[in-house]
Design a protein around this motif. Structure first.
Motif, PDB file in Angstrom:
ATOM      1  N   TRP A   1     -34.255 -11.900 -28.556  1.00 44.72           N
ATOM      2  CA  TRP A   1     -35.456 -12.787 -29.119  1.00 44.72           C
ATOM      3  C   TRP A   1     -35.880 -11.655 -29.325  1.00 44.72           C
ATOM      4  O   TRP A   1     -37.326 -12.409 -30.396  1.00 44.72           O
ATOM      5  CB  TRP A   1     -35.877 -13.709 -28.255  1.00 44.72           C
ATOM      6  N   GLY A   2     -36.497 -10.874 -29.127  1.00 41.19           N
ATOM      7  CA  GLY A   2     -38.149  -9.712 -29.115  1.00 41.19           C
ATOM      8  C   GLY A   2     -37.718  -9.607 -31.016  1.00 41.19           C
ATOM      9  O   GLY A   2     -38.451  -8.920 -31.275  1.00 41.19           O
ATOM     10  N   ALA A   3     -35.886  -8.790 -31.178  1.00 39.69           N
ATOM     11  CA  ALA A   3     -35.717  -8.566 -32.189  1.00 39.69           C
ATOM     12  C   ALA A   3     -36.408  -9.472 -32.943  1.00 39.69           C
ATOM     13  O   ALA A   3     -36.454  -9.497 -34.463  1.00 39.69           O
ATOM     14  CB  ALA A   3     -34.280  -7.765 -32.701  1.00 39.69           C
ATOM     15  N   CYS A   4     -35.848 -10.762 -33.050  1.00 37.94           N
ATOM     16  CA  CYS A   4     -36.166 -11.995 -34.602  1.00 37.94           C
ATOM     17  C   CYS A   4     -37.928 -11.895 -34.367  1.00 37.94           C
ATOM     18  O   CYS A   4     -38.270 -11.894 -35.506  1.00 37.94           O
ATOM     19  CB  CYS A   4     -35.355 -13.159 -33.661  1.00 37.94           C
ATOM     20  N   ALA A   5     -38.117 -12.191 -33.211  1.00 39.66           N
ATOM     21  CA  ALA A   5     -40.046 -12.454 -33.180  1.00 39.66           C
ATOM     22  C   ALA A   5     -40.038 -10.833 -34.508  1.00 39.66           C
ATOM     23  O   ALA A   5     -41.048 -11.648 -34.595  1.00 39.66           O
ATOM     24  CB  ALA A   5     -39.964 -12.106 -31.666  1.00 39.66           C
ATOM     25  N   GLY A   6     -39.762 -10.046 -33.868  1.00 39.40           N
ATOM     26  CA  GLY A   6     -40.138  -8.359 -34.916  1.00 39.40           C
ATOM     27  C   GLY A   6     -39.723  -8.710 -36.097  1.00 39.40           C
ATOM     28  O   GLY A   6     -41.341  -8.702 -37.292  1.00 39.40           O
ATOM     29  N   VAL A   7     -39.108  -9.414 -36.495  1.00 39.83           N
ATOM     30  CA  VAL A   7     -38.217  -8.900 -37.916  1.00 39.83           C
ATOM     31  C   VAL A   7     -39.401 -10.289 -38.375  1.00 39.83           C
ATOM     32  O   VAL A   7     -40.033 -10.493 -39.809  1.00 39.83           O
ATOM     33  CB  VAL A   7     -36.894  -9.500 -38.001  1.00 39.83           C
ATOM     34  N   ALA A   8     -39.789 -11.401 -37.678  1.00 43.86           N
ATOM     35  CA  ALA A   8     -40.674 -12.645 -38.902  1.00 43.86           C
ATOM     36  C   ALA A   8     -41.775 -11.948 -38.476  1.00 43.86           C
ATOM     37  O   ALA A   8     -42.642 -12.622 -39.244  1.00 43.86           O
ATOM     38  CB  ALA A   8     -40.422 -14.113 -37.478  1.00 43.86           C
ATOM     39  N   ALA A   9     -42.196 -11.269 -37.763  1.00 44.85           N
ATOM     40  CA  ALA A   9     -44.205 -10.961 -37.220  1.00 44.85           C
ATOM     41  C   ALA A   9     -44.393 -10.020 -38.869  1.00 44.85           C
ATOM     42  O   ALA A   9     -44.992 -10.079 -39.406  1.00 44.85           O
ATOM     43  CB  ALA A   9     -44.129  -9.954 -36.627  1.00 44.85           C
ATOM     44  N   LEU A  10     -43.002  -8.868 -38.606  1.00 45.68           N
ATOM     45  CA  LEU A  10     -43.588  -7.777 -39.865  1.00 45.68           C
ATOM     46  C   LEU A  10     -43.298  -8.328 -40.933  1.00 45.68           C
ATOM     47  O   LEU A  10     -43.696  -7.629 -41.815  1.00 45.68           O
ATOM     48  CB  LEU A  10     -42.411  -7.350 -39.322  1.00 45.68           C
TER      49      LEU A  10
ATOM     50  N   ALA B   1     -33.433 -14.654 -38.359  1.00 48.27           N
ATOM     51  CA  ALA B   1     -32.901 -14.739 -36.757  1.00 48.27           C
ATOM     52  C   ALA B   1     -31.497 -14.929 -36.396  1.00 48.27           C
ATOM     53  O   ALA B   1     -31.352 -15.011 -35.532  1.00 48.27           O
ATOM     54  CB  ALA B   1     -33.569 -16.104 -36.042  1.00 48.27           C
ATOM     55  N   GLY B   2     -31.187 -16.393 -36.811  1.00 47.92           N
ATOM     56  CA  GLY B   2     -29.504 -16.741 -36.728  1.00 47.92           C
ATOM     57  C   GLY B   2     -28.361 -15.651 -37.067  1.00 47.92           C
ATOM     58  O   GLY B   2     -27.381 -15.296 -36.224  1.00 47.92           O
ATOM     59  N   LEU B   3     -28.682 -14.717 -37.833  1.00 45.90           N
ATOM     60  CA  LEU B   3     -27.738 -13.451 -38.141  1.00 45.90           C
ATOM     61  C   LEU B   3     -27.526 -12.634 -36.984  1.00 45.90           C
ATOM     62  O   LEU B   3     -26.422 -12.338 -36.103  1.00 45.90           O
ATOM     63  CB  LEU B   3     -28.352 -12.805 -38.741  1.00 45.90           C
ATOM     64  N   ILE B   4     -29.169 -12.422 -36.385  1.00 47.24           N
ATOM     65  CA  ILE B   4     -29.362 -11.451 -34.610  1.00 47.24           C
ATOM     66  C   ILE B   4     -28.484 -12.004 -34.065  1.00 47.24           C
ATOM     67  O   ILE B   4     -28.208 -11.540 -33.117  1.00 47.24           O
ATOM     68  CB  ILE B   4     -30.647 -11.296 -35.272  1.00 47.24           C
ATOM     69  N   LEU B   5     -29.155 -13.583 -34.040  1.00 47.88           N
ATOM     70  CA  LEU B   5     -28.861 -14.193 -32.617  1.00 47.88           C
ATOM     71  C   LEU B   5     -26.418 -13.997 -32.618  1.00 47.88           C
ATOM     72  O   LEU B   5     -26.026 -13.972 -31.056  1.00 47.88           O
ATOM     73  CB  LEU B   5     -28.863 -15.935 -32.744  1.00 47.88           C
ATOM     74  N   LEU B   6     -26.300 -14.400 -33.658  1.00 52.58           N
ATOM     75  CA  LEU B   6     -25.052 -13.859 -34.049  1.00 52.58           C
ATOM     76  C   LEU B   6     -24.179 -13.175 -33.505  1.00 52.58           C
ATOM     77  O   LEU B   6     -23.233 -12.856 -32.852  1.00 52.58           O
ATOM     78  CB  LEU B   6     -24.126 -15.106 -35.538  1.00 52.58           C
ATOM     79  N   LEU B   7     -24.733 -12.289 -34.019  1.00 50.45           N
ATOM     80  CA  LEU B   7     -24.085 -10.694 -34.394  1.00 50.45           C
ATOM     81  C   LEU B   7     -24.572 -10.258 -32.932  1.00 50.45           C
ATOM     82  O   LEU B   7     -23.758  -9.096 -32.060  1.00 50.45           O
ATOM     83  CB  LEU B   7     -24.431  -9.296 -35.264  1.00 50.45           C
ATOM     84  N   ALA B   8     -25.275 -10.343 -31.897  1.00 47.46           N
ATOM     85  CA  ALA B   8     -25.799  -9.979 -30.566  1.00 47.46           C
ATOM     86  C   ALA B   8     -24.737 -10.500 -29.372  1.00 47.46           C
ATOM     87  O   ALA B   8     -24.875  -9.594 -28.083  1.00 47.46           O
ATOM     88  CB  ALA B   8     -27.281 -10.483 -30.328  1.00 47.46           C
ATOM     89  N   ARG B   9     -24.057 -10.381 -30.049  1.00 46.86           N
ATOM     90  CA  ARG B   9     -22.652 -11.602 -28.791  1.00 46.86           C
ATOM     91  C   ARG B   9     -22.423 -10.520 -27.924  1.00 46.86           C
ATOM     92  O   ARG B   9     -21.942  -9.557 -27.703  1.00 46.86           O
ATOM     93  CB  ARG B   9     -21.799 -12.136 -29.829  1.00 46.86           C
ATOM     94  N   VAL B  10     -22.152  -9.133 -30.351  1.00 49.17           N
ATOM     95  CA  VAL B  10     -21.236  -8.059 -29.400  1.00 49.17           C
ATOM     96  C   VAL B  10     -22.079  -6.852 -29.497  1.00 49.17           C
ATOM     97  O   VAL B  10     -22.201  -5.745 -28.595  1.00 49.17           O
ATOM     98  CB  VAL B  10     -20.272  -7.948 -30.073  1.00 49.17           C
TER      99      VAL B  10
END
Length: 205
Positions: free
Chosen positions: A11-20, A70-79
């Motif tokens: 979630w930090g990665a999602c927020a970081g991409v959105a914030a930047l 965010a959607g891609l990060i959440l999907l890929l973060a499974r693995v």
């Protein structure tokens, strides 16, 4: 504890991409120095090759890319680990901008869409790689198939090699479709380089 930390990092990665991307899109001076402008890059402003992916033309453009990321990060973060995912996103984005230098019809560009196409292609290929048996791994591989197929079909339907830029009345600006094709190719290149590095490291052991 480990799963909780992984979730926080994701979630930090999602927020970081959105914030930047929000900073480069809505802070005027960052927008001005960050947007890809072909002549400016050729004159020596090389940093635009790195910053252009974070610049968006309006709030809807930013929101669409932030949600897709965010959607891609959440999907890929499974693995995959979140920092690896973000690293691949940035690498694909830079490669897209470098490739655009060979497209004189594209004088300016901003947005994560090219990088996101690359991330989807790279991530899909990574998820296709078998690991251990189990329902979760099988599901991840199906996600990989869907991502790879989706990128291929979208790039083919856009036919960007015939028309690099297409005006979209919904967005109100020209969509640089060639960036999507460059993104998909960049994702493949990053995946190939990663596999080559992994194989070399394994042979050295």
């Amino acid at each position: 504890m480990r799963v909780h930390r992984q979730t926080l990092h994701t979630w930090g990665a999602c927020a970081g991409v959105a914030a930047l991307s929000a900073a480069f899109s809505f802070v005027p001076w960052l927008y001005a120095v960050g947007l890809y402008q072909r002549q400016a890059v050729r004159a020596g402003q090389w940093w635009r090759l790195v910053t252009a992916m974070w610049v968006h033309l309006d709030q809807w453009h930013w929101l669409a890319d932030a949600m897709a990321a965010a959607g891609l990060i959440l999907l890929l973060a499974r693995v995959l680990r979140p920092h690896v995912i973000v690293g691949a996103l940035v690498a694909c984005g830079v490669l897209v901008q470098i490739a655009l230098l060979n497209q004189p019809t594209v004088q300016w560009y901003g947005g994560l869409s090219g990088a996101l196409h690359g991330l989807a292609a790279w991530g899909g290929l990574r998820l296709l790689k078998p690991s251990t048996d189990g329902a979760e791994d099988r599901f991840s591989r199906w996600i990989g198939v869907a991502l790879c197929a989706g990128v291929l079909v979208k790039v083919w339907l856009e036919q960007s090699w015939l028309s690099p830029i297409a005006y979209d009345p919904h967005w109100g600006f020209g969509v640089v479709r060639i960036a999507h094709a460059f993104g998909a190719a960049s994702g493949l290149l990053v995946w190939v380089l990663g596999e080559w590095r992994h194989r070399n490291n394994r042979l050295r052991r």
